[in-house]
Design an enzyme around this catalytic site. Structure first.
Site, PDB file in Angstrom:
ATOM      1  CE1 TYR A 295      -6.125  15.472  -1.512  1.00 37.06           C
ATOM      2  CE2 TYR A 295      -4.126  14.332  -0.912  1.00 37.06           C
ATOM      3  CZ  TYR A 295      -5.164  14.479  -2.011  1.00 37.06           C
ATOM      4  OH  TYR A 295      -5.297  13.777  -2.932  1.00 37.06           O
ATOM      5  CD  GLU A 367       5.562  -9.361  -0.813  1.00 46.25           C
ATOM      6  OE1 GLU A 367       6.208 -10.382  -0.953  1.00 46.25           O
ATOM      7  OE2 GLU A 367       5.054  -8.829  -1.839  1.00 46.25           O
TER       8      GLU A 367
END
Length: 392
Positions: A295, A367
């Site tokens: 990449y 979370e």
């Protein structure tokens, strides 16, 4: 419960379902189907099948304007999860150890949030659910583009966020210019001649050659690279040998080269071949090299990096954008940014003490960061479209 709270709760449950059912690069069929089911539920038009499992959702605002694309990667890693999470992976040897489950779930949350704010959207928002981000050097972004993901709607700006375990919840990392590095891979096979361990003079020991190659490779970074232009060479895998009293005739090394600038990438790659071949030849051995250009560096547009930073400050205050430095981690989003302007930023997700890094079998994600991820990305899309409207 507010609309945002309902969205966040749904995002958490969707993320946990993906976490229990991870799928590797190119195999994300269940994940793709679940994404499509949610888009159907939200009444969002989409096209599926890009790079096999990729999905493109389309949200049109109530006002005309330009186009911004939001991207989430959807694949997992070939890692055996070791956490004690109640929703840990139920698939042996596969784990969402890089947060792509959260990226996917949050982008769906962003989509639902934007559907409730159509009157604020001046243009079109694209939702890119990209497969195979972990499948370097091929990846999934280029395949999606080659297969026409932007044929109907061309993005004026692309945006991606990535969970970042070294930042606390409520903080974001964003920089103009390089954000992530060039990520190349290599495989070296050193070839000598084997024999009995008691008669090394009749052999060319491939293990000794490989050892010298590994040591010499480190001098590229320490003696050829400018210390102010980052470079890393890591040999992560070695295979060779038969038993304790046999000189090995062949050894395989696999690893990665990480750089930030294109000039340094070219320099390190050139020296890599010179060093490997030179060391091997000096020891009467041969070297077979497979080099994979991975990449490209993820380079943020200055304007859109500043847009994200200002949106974060407006929503969360100055302290939410601490000073950060680029990473040499690889990111397939870099290929999108070679063709379109955009920005890639980090979302703080640290659990605090005991936090493990990305790609670790004990990686956990806080979370509590999900409301920040959903609401901020949605606002970035709205603000970016407003900025683009001002260009007309």
């Amino acid at each position: 419960m507010s609309d945002v709270e309902k969205i966040v709760e749904e995002v958490i449950q969707f993320r946990r379902d993906l976490h229990r059912n991870p799928e590797l690069s190119g195999e994300e069929y269940r994940t793709s189907q679940k994404i499509q089911e949610k888009l159907d539920e939200y009444g969002i038009q989409y096209k599926a099948g890009f790079a096999k499992t990729g999905v493109l959702g389309v949200i049109k605002g109530s006002k005309p304007g330009k186009t911004v694309a939001l991207r989430a990667d959807i694949d997992a890693l070939p890692i055996m999860e070791k956490t004690d999470e109640p929703f840990k992976s139920e698939v042996d040897g596969k784990m969402h150890a890089c947060g792509h489950d959260a990226h996917t779930a949050m982008l769906l949350g962003v989509a639902r949030h934007l559907q409730n704010r159509l009157d604020e959207i001046e243009g079109t928002v694209l939702l890119i659910f990209q497969p195979a981000e972990e499948d370097s050097p091929k990846g999934g972004s280029q395949t999606m583009m080659d297969e026409g993901v932007f044929d109907e709607y061309t993005p004026d700006v692309l945006v991606a966020q990535h969970v970042w375990p070294s930042l606390p919840v409520g903080q974001f990392g964003v920089l103009p210019g390089p954000m992530m590095g060039n990520s190349d891979r290599f495989k070296i096979t050193t070839k000598g001649s084997g024999g009995h361990a008691s008669m090394p003079h009749d052999t060319i020991d491939a293990i000794v050659v490989a050892n010298q190659v590994i040591t010499a490779l480190q001098t590229i970074v320490s003696r050829n690279a400018n210390p102010f232009d980052p470079a890393v060479i890591t040999v992560g895998k070695i295979e060779g040998g038969y038993r304790y009293n046999v000189v090995a005739d062949e050894v395989t090394l696999e690893g990665t080269i990480r750089t930030q600038s294109h000039d340094m990438k070219d320099k390190v790659k050139r020296r890599f071949f010179e060093v490997v071949n030179g060391v091997s030849e000096s020891m009467n051995a041969e070297a077979e090299i497979d080099y994979f250009d991975g990449y490209p560096a993820t380079v943020n547009s200055e304007r859109w990096a500043e847009r994200v930073k200002q949106t974060v400050i407006n929503m969360h205050g100055e302290e939410a954008t601490p000073s950060v430095t680029p990473s040499l981690g690889g990111e397939d989003f870099g290929r999108f940014l070679l063709k379109y302007p955009g920005v890639y930023y980090w979302l703080g997700t640290s659990i605090g003490e005991g936090q493990k890094p990305l790609h670790d079998p004990n990686f956990k994600l806080n979370e509590d960061a999900i409301p920040y991820g959903v609401t901020t990305m949605a606002q970035v899309a709205i603000d970016t479209l407003k900025d683009l409207k001002g260009d007309e």
